[in-house]
Motif scaffolding. Structure first.
Motif, PDB file in Angstrom:
ATOM      1  N   TYR A  36      -2.331 -13.980  -9.129  1.00 48.20           N
ATOM      2  CA  TYR A  36      -1.736 -12.858  -8.233  1.00 48.20           C
ATOM      3  C   TYR A  36      -1.812 -13.134  -6.853  1.00 48.20           C
ATOM      4  N   ILE A  37      -2.870 -13.724  -6.313  1.00 52.41           N
ATOM      5  CA  ILE A  37      -2.830 -14.064  -4.919  1.00 52.41           C
ATOM      6  C   ILE A  37      -1.693 -15.115  -4.506  1.00 52.41           C
ATOM      7  N   LEU A  40      -5.744  -4.155   2.775  1.00 55.36           N
ATOM      8  CA  LEU A  40      -6.756  -4.890   3.453  1.00 55.36           C
ATOM      9  C   LEU A  40      -7.249  -4.589   4.815  1.00 55.36           C
ATOM     10  N   SER A  41      -6.351  -3.909   5.579  1.00 53.61           N
ATOM     11  CA  SER A  41      -7.003  -3.317   6.946  1.00 53.61           C
ATOM     12  C   SER A  41      -7.882  -1.891   6.610  1.00 53.61           C
ATOM     13  N   GLU A  82      -8.668 -13.435   5.166  1.00 49.56           N
ATOM     14  CA  GLU A  82      -9.831 -14.136   5.634  1.00 49.56           C
ATOM     15  C   GLU A  82     -10.892 -12.892   4.991  1.00 49.56           C
ATOM     16  N   THR A  83     -10.791 -11.748   5.057  1.00 47.08           N
ATOM     17  CA  THR A  83     -11.878 -10.688   4.722  1.00 47.08           C
ATOM     18  C   THR A  83     -11.988 -10.707   3.105  1.00 47.08           C
ATOM     19  N   VAL A  84     -10.882 -11.174   2.340  1.00 48.48           N
ATOM     20  CA  VAL A  84     -11.108 -11.306   0.951  1.00 48.48           C
ATOM     21  C   VAL A  84     -11.104 -12.695   0.339  1.00 48.48           C
ATOM     22  N   LYS A  95     -16.534 -12.606  -1.500  1.00 49.29           N
ATOM     23  CA  LYS A  95     -16.196 -12.540  -2.874  1.00 49.29           C
ATOM     24  C   LYS A  95     -16.561 -11.133  -3.264  1.00 49.29           C
ATOM     25  N   THR A  96     -17.203 -10.302  -2.933  1.00 56.70           N
ATOM     26  CA  THR A  96     -17.355  -8.941  -3.089  1.00 56.70           C
ATOM     27  C   THR A  96     -16.298  -8.344  -2.846  1.00 56.70           C
TER      28      THR A  96
END
Length: 596
Positions: free
Chosen positions: A344-345, A407-408, A473-475, A585-586
């Motif tokens: 998916y990514i 994501l925001s 980066e947050t995910v 990861k969470t």
């Protein structure tokens, strides 16, 4: 209730219903082998002295003009007693008749051989009917009851599948023109599967002569996962008008690939049988179209109400109605476990590059891209366009905006799912049509005025690019470029430029244009099998190269200054050997994991 009383009640209801019907149709398929359908229509309770009946020019879910009248012939008109009435043609799409007795009977032949989400197809495998492409109507009767009887080819084991209300036998009912036109019908020797969700039925009608029962079961299991994952986003299914939602899946070699949403059903069409790659290849369309039963069918832009069957339908909200739906189609498949998180990514890469590297953002914002739908949504023209440079699909643009907003929001402890649920509760459930300003206001309510206005002012009313490097980066995802690579800036096949060069690209600045045939780049002769990417890899950014090419039979030369490749790579941090810390990861799991 006694059986006789029940029978009498149903009988009386049927009589009352028939008395109210002002448009009734019978369609038959004696000459299906030559793609013809014979249609007889009776229009009654007519008040005007001169009556217009016509074919539609647009179809629900499509925004462009489609000239359905071109496939209609053998038109004959009588009054209720069979007296022939003379017609006139005020325009190419309509007929007019006067001297009637309150009723006109119209018969005509339809040629139909394009089985997709907009048109109709009739042959000896099926009758694939999109109503605007098939049935004439009287605008004066648009708000009155309608009835249709399908005379099926019994010896071909044909059965009727439609969201129309079943009356008896092969006769069905619609309360008005809008519902009738929004009710595609598949008549074929199909197979079915169904399951219950909160006292409603979700049904698959499969017209696929090759797929095995095992294929069908596997595919339907995928569909069930999609339905439940999307229900989890909104917290509930919509209330379907007759307690049933139907996937009309036509996976036949004579069909055309497409998907088209409707209020209580969808056409999902492909040439791929489930037995030949369709289980994986067709499920994305299913996911997209089912999400539409919330977003666009019930969460409905004001600009599309009521749908106009006589003109193109323009909406500035398609980046949301189509684009956010596109964001959720693959995300749903990931959450359902149908595609893996890594796939998916990395699968985001192509659309990401298409949107954020397109020169089109210099010309139109997402609202204005949505306005282009009547020119691009299965629209046809014969002249050349410059869409490579001026247009970004509102499907793709909107899906990347959906990704950015999700994501925001997650970066501040919120998420797009809950925003969509709020939009559903505010507009969809209350049957209130929305505007772009309403979407902005709802985001302000959900995430705060500063956040909501910033997103709309920068990315919807303007066409700026969000800070995806930080958001990814947050995910635990890396967004990168390789500025050492060069880019030609145009698609080339067998040595010929097959598209317009991107504005300010290497090819564009060198004056190359579509249809030019490359003869030599530097000292290398270009042959049909030359790998252009490999050749370009031998050069560095800002290298100047002499290009020899042919245009209109004349050999020309130009100097090409190679520019840096601006395309992005999207990858998992752990794939780049970067440790994935626990909170990232969470965050990723909260985004991509199965919703309960």
């Amino acid at each position: 209730m006694h059986k006789f009383q029940l029978f009498l009640l149903v009988f009386l209801f049927s009589i009352i219903l028939k008395a109210q019907v002002s448009s009734s149709y019978t369609i038959s398929f004696e000459n299906a082998v030559h793609h013809e359908a014979n249609i007889q229509a009776t229009f009654s309770d007519l008040k005007s002295n001169t009556i217009e009946f016509r074919m539609a020019r647009s179809s629900p879910g499509r925004y462009a003009i489609h000239e359905f009248a071109k496939n209609v012939y053998n038109v004959k008109v009588t009054d209720s007693k069979g007296n022939i009435l003379k017609t006139t043609r005020p325009n190419p799409y309509a007929w007019q008749v006067s001297g009637h007795d309150g009723t006109i009977q119209v018969s005509y032949t339809l040629f139909a051989n394009h089985g997709d989400g907009t048109y109709a197809q009739v042959d000896e495998t099926h009758a694939h009917l999109n109503m605007p492409a098939t049935f004439m109507y009287v605008p004066e009767l648009s708000n009155k009851d309608m009835e249709i009887t399908f005379n099926v080819r019994d010896h071909l084991n044909w059965k009727v599948a439609t969201q129309l209300k079943h009356l008896e036998g092969n006769t069905y009912y619609a309360e008005n023109l809008q519902y009738f036109m929004n009710s595609p019908t598949e008549i074929a020797n199909y197979r079915t599967r169904s399951f219950q969700v909160d006292n409603q039925t979700v049904k698959l009608v499969l017209h696929d002569d090759v797929a095995s029962e095992k294929d069908l079961d596997t595919y339907f299991n995928h569909i069930k996962k999609v339905v439940l994952q999307q229900k989890a986003i909104f917290g509930e299914l919509p209330t379907y008008d007759y307690g049933e939602y139907t996937f009309l899946a036509c996976y036949m070699p004579n069909a055309n690939g497409d998907g088209m949403e409707h209020r209580n059903s969808t056409y999902v069409v492909s040439t791929r049988s489930l037995a030949n790659g369709g289980i994986d290849g067709n499920i994305g369309t299913v996911s997209h179209e089912f999400f539409h039963c919330w977003n666009v069918e019930r969460i409905r832009p004001l600009a599309l109400e009521p749908f106009n069957f006589e003109e193109a339908n323009m909406s500035g909200e398609l980046w949301f109605a189509e684009g956010f739906t596109s964001y959720y189609d693959d995300l749903t498949l990931c959450r359902a476990g149908i595609i893996s998180q890594p796939n998916y990514i990395t699968g985001l890469t192509s659309t990401f590059n298409y949107v954020w590297n397109s020169p089109g953002r210099d010309y139109f914002n997402p609202i204005e891209m949505s306005y282009q739908a009547p020119f691009v949504d299965a629209a046809k023209s014969v002249d050349e366009t410059n869409r490579e440079n001026t247009f970004i699909s509102y499907y793709s643009y909107g899906s990347m905006l959906g990704l950015a907003l999700d994501l925001s929001l997650r970066d501040k402890g919120l998420n797009l799912d809950d925003y969509m649920k709020l939009v559903w509760q505010t507009y969809g459930k209350t049957k209130t049509y929305y505007t772009i300003e309403n979407l902005n206001e709802t985001l302000n309510t959900y995430a705060g005025k500063d956040f909501g206005n910033h997103f709309f002012n920068n990315y919807i009313y303007k066409s700026e690019m969000p800070d995806f490097k930080h958001l990814f980066e947050t995910v635990g995802v890396v967004l990168s470029t390789d500025p050492s690579k060069v880019d030609f800036g145009v698609s080339v096949r067998h040595g010929k430029l097959i598209s317009n060069p991107s504005v300010n690209s290497s090819a564009y600045n060198a004056g190359l244009q579509k249809e030019d045939k490359l003869i030599k780049i530097g000292t290398t002769e270009i042959k049909e099998d030359t790998d252009l990417n490999t050749l370009l890899d031998s050069y560095k950014v800002n290298d100047k190269v002499l290009v020899v090419f042919e245009r209109f039979g004349e050999t020309k030369t130009t100097s090409l200054t190679l520019q840096a490749d601006t395309s992005y790579t999207i990858s998992l941090m752990e794939a780049d050997k970067t440790p994935l810390v626990k909170n990232l990861k969470t965050n990723r799991e909260n985004w991509l994991q199965t919703k309960k």
